[in-house]
Design a protein around this motif. Structure first.
Motif, PDB file in Angstrom:
ATOM      1  N   UNK A   1       0.656  -0.824   0.209  1.00  0.00           N
ATOM      2  CA  UNK A   1      -0.154  -0.256  -0.147  1.00  0.00           C
ATOM      3  C   UNK A   1       1.032   1.137  -0.007  1.00  0.00           C
ATOM      4  N   UNK A   2       1.443   1.057   0.044  1.00  0.00           N
ATOM      5  CA  UNK A   2       2.909   2.266   0.040  1.00  0.00           C
ATOM      6  C   UNK A   2       3.488   2.996  -0.924  1.00  0.00           C
ATOM      7  N   UNK A   3       3.453   2.423  -2.144  1.00  0.00           N
ATOM      8  CA  UNK A   3       3.233   3.388  -3.620  1.00  0.00           C
ATOM      9  C   UNK A   3       1.772   4.144  -3.444  1.00  0.00           C
ATOM     10  N   UNK A   4       0.403   3.194  -3.646  1.00  0.00           N
ATOM     11  CA  UNK A   4      -0.210   4.641  -3.889  1.00  0.00           C
ATOM     12  C   UNK A   4      -0.725   5.480  -2.651  1.00  0.00           C
TER      13      UNK A   4
ATOM     14  N   UNK B   1      -6.190   4.906   0.181  1.00  0.00           N
ATOM     15  CA  UNK B   1      -5.967   3.247   1.649  1.00  0.00           C
ATOM     16  C   UNK B   1      -7.202   2.333   0.888  1.00  0.00           C
ATOM     17  N   UNK B   2      -8.239   2.794   1.038  1.00  0.00           N
ATOM     18  CA  UNK B   2      -9.403   1.362   1.655  1.00  0.00           C
ATOM     19  C   UNK B   2      -9.698   1.124  -0.059  1.00  0.00           C
ATOM     20  N   UNK B   3      -9.588   2.324  -0.670  1.00  0.00           N
ATOM     21  CA  UNK B   3      -9.570   1.064  -2.146  1.00  0.00           C
ATOM     22  C   UNK B   3      -8.580   0.338  -2.678  1.00  0.00           C
ATOM     23  N   UNK B   4      -7.420   0.754  -2.446  1.00  0.00           N
ATOM     24  CA  UNK B   4      -6.085   0.085  -2.245  1.00  0.00           C
ATOM     25  C   UNK B   4      -6.673  -1.272  -2.208  1.00  0.00           C
ATOM     26  N   UNK B   5      -7.553  -1.362  -0.786  1.00  0.00           N
ATOM     27  CA  UNK B   5      -7.352  -2.748  -0.013  1.00  0.00           C
ATOM     28  C   UNK B   5      -8.681  -3.303  -0.220  1.00  0.00           C
ATOM     29  N   UNK B   6      -9.012  -2.794  -1.726  1.00  0.00           N
ATOM     30  CA  UNK B   6     -10.342  -3.554  -1.727  1.00  0.00           C
ATOM     31  C   UNK B   6      -9.652  -5.338  -2.312  1.00  0.00           C
ATOM     32  N   UNK B   7     -10.128  -6.422  -2.679  1.00  0.00           N
ATOM     33  CA  UNK B   7      -9.983  -7.385  -3.131  1.00  0.00           C
ATOM     34  C   UNK B   7     -10.415  -7.228  -4.737  1.00  0.00           C
ATOM     35  N   UNK B   8      -9.468  -8.631  -5.175  1.00  0.00           N
ATOM     36  CA  UNK B   8      -9.510  -8.530  -6.765  1.00  0.00           C
ATOM     37  C   UNK B   8     -10.309  -8.986  -7.320  1.00  0.00           C
ATOM     38  N   UNK B   9     -11.199  -7.822  -7.978  1.00  0.00           N
ATOM     39  CA  UNK B   9     -12.068  -8.716  -9.058  1.00  0.00           C
ATOM     40  C   UNK B   9     -12.174  -8.315 -10.694  1.00  0.00           C
ATOM     41  N   UNK B  10     -10.456  -9.315 -10.534  1.00  0.00           N
ATOM     42  CA  UNK B  10     -10.759  -9.464 -12.286  1.00  0.00           C
ATOM     43  C   UNK B  10     -11.058 -10.984 -12.561  1.00  0.00           C
TER      44      UNK B  10
ATOM     45  N   UNK C   1      -8.644   2.527  -8.013  1.00  0.00           N
ATOM     46  CA  UNK C   1      -9.126   1.326  -8.137  1.00  0.00           C
ATOM     47  C   UNK C   1      -8.810   0.969  -9.443  1.00  0.00           C
ATOM     48  N   UNK C   2      -8.788   1.520 -11.120  1.00  0.00           N
ATOM     49  CA  UNK C   2      -8.116   1.552 -11.497  1.00  0.00           C
ATOM     50  C   UNK C   2      -6.752   0.767 -12.000  1.00  0.00           C
ATOM     51  N   UNK C   3      -5.928   1.532 -10.950  1.00  0.00           N
ATOM     52  CA  UNK C   3      -4.446   1.178 -11.515  1.00  0.00           C
ATOM     53  C   UNK C   3      -4.506  -0.264 -10.048  1.00  0.00           C
TER      54      UNK C   3
ATOM     55  N   UNK D   1       4.678 -16.496   0.122  1.00  0.00           N
ATOM     56  CA  UNK D   1       4.666 -15.014   0.423  1.00  0.00           C
ATOM     57  C   UNK D   1       3.461 -14.208   0.389  1.00  0.00           C
ATOM     58  N   UNK D   2       3.687 -13.525   1.177  1.00  0.00           N
ATOM     59  CA  UNK D   2       1.515 -12.994   1.666  1.00  0.00           C
ATOM     60  C   UNK D   2       1.619 -12.025   0.566  1.00  0.00           C
ATOM     61  N   UNK D   3       0.524 -11.815   0.599  1.00  0.00           N
ATOM     62  CA  UNK D   3      -0.071 -11.063  -0.659  1.00  0.00           C
ATOM     63  C   UNK D   3      -1.971 -10.302   0.149  1.00  0.00           C
ATOM     64  N   UNK D   4      -2.349  -9.518  -1.190  1.00  0.00           N
ATOM     65  CA  UNK D   4      -3.729  -8.710  -0.361  1.00  0.00           C
ATOM     66  C   UNK D   4      -4.877  -9.744  -0.377  1.00  0.00           C
ATOM     67  N   UNK D   5      -5.161 -10.669  -1.384  1.00  0.00           N
ATOM     68  CA  UNK D   5      -5.498 -11.485  -1.971  1.00  0.00           C
ATOM     69  C   UNK D   5      -5.464 -12.941  -1.489  1.00  0.00           C
ATOM     70  N   UNK D   6      -4.764 -13.362  -2.056  1.00  0.00           N
ATOM     71  CA  UNK D   6      -4.239 -14.464  -1.760  1.00  0.00           C
ATOM     72  C   UNK D   6      -4.594 -15.027  -3.373  1.00  0.00           C
ATOM     73  N   UNK D   7      -4.096 -16.290  -3.683  1.00  0.00           N
ATOM     74  CA  UNK D   7      -4.527 -16.852  -5.159  1.00  0.00           C
ATOM     75  C   UNK D   7      -5.579 -18.346  -4.802  1.00  0.00           C
ATOM     76  N   UNK D   8      -6.458 -18.076  -5.999  1.00  0.00           N
ATOM     77  CA  UNK D   8      -7.797 -19.494  -5.928  1.00  0.00           C
ATOM     78  C   UNK D   8      -6.980 -20.678  -7.012  1.00  0.00           C
ATOM     79  N   UNK D   9      -6.787 -21.902  -6.700  1.00  0.00           N
ATOM     80  CA  UNK D   9      -6.757 -23.122  -7.824  1.00  0.00           C
ATOM     81  C   UNK D   9      -5.392 -22.651  -7.991  1.00  0.00           C
TER      82      UNK D   9
END
Length: 385
Positions: free
Chosen positions: A8-11, A46-55, A285-287, A364-372
């Motif tokens: 989150x430090x970059x945004x 910060x709140x937007x940057x913590x949103x999960x991956x919606x892709x 959010x787009x970034x 490595x820890x991440x914001x959303x993790x990985x499914x599958x």
């Protein structure tokens, strides 16, 4: 948590840099009231940057590892010191704030009773510290020694009104939020500069709000009270620097800028604030979603902690080799869950040791993790080229 916060430090740095660079122009064009509200961009980003991956993109490509018969067990570890250093810095910051809070308690215990102001408790201190507001739930206004004799009734009224405006706006809570972000980002110099600027803008906007409907005599009295209080204040001024639960009226280092702003009044432009928050949040959010997409398409990272499966003794004695394909989820903290064997050759020969080993892997820890996520473990008697 360190890895998620580091991402989150970059945004965070970008929005802080933009605010710090544009601050003089914004103050001149929009005024202190609007500028103070524009700091809402920081928590919004910060709140937007913590949103999960919606892709919801495809799972990462399968990785493959060799498991040799001669290698019974091998643990691969990567020691990471940065999370511990970060936690140590956060702890030191919190301890420093607690010490400052203890100093404030000493000031409160030494204060003498003063008539309450608009339902807010007031104390007068022997030293010339204050006026200042402290407290998150039960506010207290601390007034300097000789408050009634040193200042005229009109000056007293204006100075107390300043502290009451801080409480009405819940500024101590915003200060707590600012210092909490600084505690978590103590290694980011932009956060230190931003908090200093934020506290300055807080005082400037409070001045503007107090004098929004003031006439000329009230403005003169306010300026005179500010100058006199700044000249008479002691060196030790709780609330002027560290304390997150205080607001301070007469900091000397703000004198010139605050006196300049007292001569003018610009009303708050709520539409400009809302437009700025909406625009910056949309861009963030787009970034963020594009960044998630780029990470999802990239080669999956290798585990930072890998436990090699133990080659079954019976299979090694019989010269049996084969492979196991498994599917699992990588949690945001890097742990592995929901492990399923999708294919094994020979069937069921290497399944148990594979499940035991994979359950101990760490990524490595991440914001959303990985499914599958998928992996193939190749069980070989001899190492392949």
């Amino acid at each position: 948590m360190f890895n998620q916060w580091l991402q989150l430090q970059l945004p965070l740095s970008l929005v802080l840099l933009a605010l710090l660079c544009a601050r003089p122009w914004l103050l001149q064009r929009l005024g202190a009231l609007t500028l103070y509200r524009l700091w809402a961009l920081v928590p919004a980003v910060l709140l937007v940057a913590m949103l999960p991956d919606l892709n919801w993109l495809q799972a990462p490509a399968m990785q493959s590892y060799q498991v040799l018969a001669k290698q019974l067990s091998n643990t691969v570890r990567e020691v990471q010191l940065m999370p511990y250093l970060w936690a140590l810095g956060v702890l030191a910051f919190v301890v420093l704030l607690l010490v400052q809070q203890w100093q404030l308690r000493q000031v409160l215990q030494q204060g003498s009773a003063y008539p309450a102001q608009s339902g807010v408790k007031a104390l007068q201190h022997e030293a010339r510290v204050g006026p200042m507001l402290t407290g998150l739930i039960d506010p207290v206004i601390i007034l300097p020694a000789g408050f009634a004799s040193r200042f005229s009734p009109l000056q007293q009224q204006q100075m107390i009104r300043h502290e009451l405006v801080h409480w009405q706006r819940r500024d101590p809570w915003f200060n707590l939020l600012g210092y909490s972000l600084l505690a978590l980002s103590w290694f980011n110099p932009l956060c230190w500069l931003a908090l200093y600027a934020f506290r300055q803008d807080q005082e400037l906007s409070c001045d503007a709000q107090v004098l929004a409907a003031a006439d000329t005599p009230q403005r003169i009295a306010y300026a005179e009270a500010f100058l006199k209080n700044a000249a008479d204040s002691n060196t030790f001024q709780p609330g002027a620097g560290w304390l997150c639960s205080t607001t301070y009226y007469g900091a000397k280092n703000q004198m010139k800028q605050r006196l300049t702003e007292l001569k003018q009044h610009k009303p708050v432009r709520q539409s400009a604030v809302m437009a700025a928050v909406l625009l910056v949040s949309t861009l963030a959010f787009g970034w963020q979603q594009q960044l998630y997409a780029a990470v999802d398409k990239a080669e999956p990272a290798a585990p930072i902690h890998r436990v090699e499966p133990k080659y079954p003794v019976q299979a090694a004695q019989q010269g049996i080799s084969g492979y196991v394909q498994a599917k699992f989820d990588i949690n945001p903290d890097g742990s592995v869950s929901n492990i399923v064997i999708t294919k094994s050759v020979p069937e069921a020969t290497f399944d148990k040791v594979s499940l035991t080993a994979l359950a101990q892997w760490r990524y490595q820890a991440s914001a959303t993790g990985v499914k599958g996520a998928t992996v193939q473990l190749d069980y070989m008697l001899d190492e392949a080229p």
